[in-house]
Scaffold this active site. Structure first.
Site, PDB file in Angstrom:
ATOM      1  N   TRP A 103      19.345  47.181  33.475  1.00 13.55           N
ATOM      2  CA  TRP A 103      18.241  46.499  32.793  1.00 13.55           C
ATOM      3  C   TRP A 103      16.969  46.601  33.621  1.00 13.55           C
ATOM      4  O   TRP A 103      15.883  46.836  33.084  1.00 13.55           O
ATOM      5  CB  TRP A 103      18.617  45.054  32.473  1.00 13.55           C
ATOM      6  CG  TRP A 103      19.795  45.007  31.562  1.00 13.55           C
ATOM      7  CD1 TRP A 103      21.053  44.602  31.866  1.00 13.55           C
ATOM      8  CD2 TRP A 103      19.846  45.474  30.211  1.00 13.55           C
ATOM      9  NE1 TRP A 103      21.882  44.768  30.781  1.00 13.55           N
ATOM     10  CE2 TRP A 103      21.173  45.302  29.752  1.00 13.55           C
ATOM     11  CE3 TRP A 103      18.905  46.015  29.332  1.00 13.55           C
ATOM     12  CZ2 TRP A 103      21.573  45.658  28.459  1.00 13.55           C
ATOM     13  CZ3 TRP A 103      19.300  46.369  28.049  1.00 13.55           C
ATOM     14  CH2 TRP A 103      20.625  46.182  27.632  1.00 13.55           C
ATOM     15  N   ASP A 170      12.659  38.786  35.069  1.00  9.21           N
ATOM     16  CA  ASP A 170      13.524  38.811  33.891  1.00  9.21           C
ATOM     17  C   ASP A 170      14.735  37.940  34.204  1.00  9.21           C
ATOM     18  O   ASP A 170      15.592  38.321  35.003  1.00  9.21           O
ATOM     19  CB  ASP A 170      13.956  40.253  33.599  1.00  9.21           C
ATOM     20  CG  ASP A 170      14.964  40.344  32.456  1.00  9.21           C
ATOM     21  OD1 ASP A 170      15.356  39.296  31.892  1.00  9.21           O
ATOM     22  OD2 ASP A 170      15.374  41.474  32.124  1.00  9.21           O
ATOM     23  N   LYS A 194      21.984  34.055  26.091  1.00  8.36           N
ATOM     24  CA  LYS A 194      22.987  33.712  27.099  1.00  8.36           C
ATOM     25  C   LYS A 194      23.020  32.185  27.187  1.00  8.36           C
ATOM     26  O   LYS A 194      23.800  31.562  26.509  1.00  8.36           O
ATOM     27  CB  LYS A 194      22.633  34.304  28.467  1.00  8.36           C
ATOM     28  CG  LYS A 194      22.152  35.727  28.445  1.00  8.36           C
ATOM     29  CD  LYS A 194      23.231  36.767  28.168  1.00  8.36           C
ATOM     30  CE  LYS A 194      22.671  38.160  28.377  1.00  8.36           C
ATOM     31  NZ  LYS A 194      23.583  39.227  28.028  1.00  8.36           N
TER      32      LYS A 194
END
Lengths: 353, 353
Positions: A103, A170, A194
């Site tokens: 990511w 992030d 999440k």
């Protein structure tokens, strides 16, 4: 049917009352005789949802009015683009990125389309098995970007560097899981799916004073300032995901806030890591010091036992334990809503195996 | 509590069984013992949802495999940016836009950030009270962009021009409401929150052969080709909105498809427009020939009667009838899921007023 023990890496388990309340809101929202799905986003009932969803984030993070909270569509992947559009200077723009996983690498790839990117630290050559710590970031950069938790490899930044530029993080996979001084960040973003809700909405927390300085002609929908000016209603927001996120954060606030969630997450992670360390059949992918509280990625030392182990955890009612397709093995995601009992069930399966 | 007669302009009324089935899926999806909100978007249960949601659009639109269907986050406003990023040439890019309202104007404003934009027709000077028809679009343009229905003013394109370039249409507010030869378009987009689901997801239908020719280094999340390559799972999709959209389109397909929906929509619009034309107290904002089947925007000729009229329709259980804040008056949105009975209730209020 009994609920499963859901270790899914995301979208993932949420508090049961979020499911119940959000399902009820679809049938009749606030007793107004209409579904949450069929009301205007400018109706007073939904404006109240958005206002409170923005306010609760500031309370939970203990942030002052220097910060604004936005709920945007498009996913964290869109933030890979919005961050450089808003923060990287159009003339000789230059940003520093920390490469801790796929990511982070995705964010780097997109930022390069906007200007110069220096990767100040990377563990790619070691399969992202640790978080690089030996780097400095000077004032020559427009901003520094890092990824606080790396779901695939099970690593997590335990502390954040002092940098001489803007600090962008992030936090998609560990937001609201542990106490942090959130005021050390200038911009935080996180896909909701999440710890803070279902898929379809992305949280952005941004310090207002950093905006409007890139010198770029930013498309309106990608411009944080435009979203702030319209109080996160620049365009029709993802109504249901925002509401379910609010319910998730209310559940967190009503159950002791981030401090209490962190204590529960520490207990869950300790239980599982202790079993992995004790049990000669298993090992983690990553270095001990960088182990994530959110995602415990591990593997069997003897791959020939895979089928038997898979049968054992499935028989125990466990779901979502397979590792990411890029590295295989197993990944137990211990997000806020996962109960300790589910971890105990997994540990018992491992002990008895 | 009785259901209201919901004339909201969007998000708007959806079929009742969409509310019931989607609420049930949040409690237990497909009987798997997990909520739709907590399963991986890569689980077989959700992949089946996405596959069918993409397939049903092609069936309903009668499109062949030259076209691809995507469900994206970010809203139709993000398409104002993705369209020029993907279709306007980086060298001497030039596009033609039709200006029929504030949404069309919004698309124009964003396109200008990418290249040259010619507004080939505009009714702005006449308060967008009609749809311009007297224009041609030649091959010097990279594409032509129009908005098929203008919710605020209650106008609708009854036919589409033959253009000598790519044909792009924002169908957010009348998609799936009437039969069209959809193969006349190269790219169609639509925010879901009118005729095809709740807020939070945007439909894109694109002819594959038009992509990859702009010469731009497109950010991945804004690149249609990347989304196509990943079968609309480039990043985590907005799971719940996609599922609710699928339910909405299944309801449409199971109730006669677009042809039957159009017949119902024609009947609803006829009932209301006939009353407006008959009743000396009311008038529409727009020219008769361009009247929308979806949004009937009208006003009282005598503004002093406003309070009394507002009290009358509210007492009849009607909701969402206020006009857009930019022009005032009233707007009765007659989207697919609104029953004829609701229109009859409104017409009765107008008759008795």
């Amino acid at each position: 049917m009994n609920k499963k023990h859901n270790f899914s890496a995301g979208p993932c388990i949420l508090p049961q009352d979020v499911f119940e309340k959000s399902a009820q809101a679809i049938l009749d929202f606030n007793g107004i005789g209409l579904s949450l799905l069929e009301i205007s986003h400018r109706s007073k009932d939904f404006v109240a949802v958005m206002d409170e969803a923005r306010a609760i984030v500031k309370r939970l993070m203990n942030l002052n009015d220097d910060y604004e909270v936005l709920y945007l569509g498009g996913g964290a992947s869109l933030q890979f683009v919005m961050v450089p559009f808003n923060l990287m200077k159009s003339e000789n723009g230059k940003a520093a990125y920390l490469d801790t996983g796929v990511w982070a690498a995705g964010a780097i790839k997109e930022a390069k389309k906007f200007g110069s990117v220096d990767v100040v630290g990377s563990s790619k050559e070691d399969n992202y098995s640790y978080v690089p710590k030996d780097y400095t970031v000077g004032s020559e950069y427009d901003y520094f970007h890092c990824t606080s938790n790396n779901t695939i490899y099970g690593t997590q930044m335990k502390s954040f560097p002092k940098v001489d530029t803007l600090m962008v993080c992030d936090m998609s996979s560990d937001i609201f899981s542990r106490e942090l001084d959130f005021s050390q960040f200038d911009l935080i973003y996180a896909g909701a799916q999440k710890n803070m809700g279902p898929a379809g909405v992305t949280l952005v927390v941004v310090k207002k004073e950093i905006l409007g300085k890139s010198g770029r002609d930013i498309p309106s929908i990608l411009d944080y300032s435009q979203h702030i000016a319209k109080e996160s209603m620049y365009n029709t927001p993802p109504v249901f995901p925002v509401y379910a996120s609010l319910l998730t954060l209310q559940h967190l606030e009503n159950n002791g806030g981030i401090a209490a969630a962190e204590a529960r997450n520490q207990a869950k992670a300790k239980l599982l890591y202790e079993e992995i360390d004790r049990n000669p059949l298993f090992e983690t992918f990553c270095k001990k010091e960088d182990r994530s509280l959110m995602n415990v990625s591990f593997r069997l030392l003897d791959e020939s036992k895979k089928e038997a182990f898979d049968n054992a955890w499935k028989a125990a009612g466990i779901s979502g334990l397979n590792g990411h397709r890029s590295i295989g093995g197993y990944r137990a995601s211990l997000y806020n809503a996962l109960p300790l009992e589910s971890v105990q069930v997994l540990v018992d399966v491992m002990k008895n195996f």
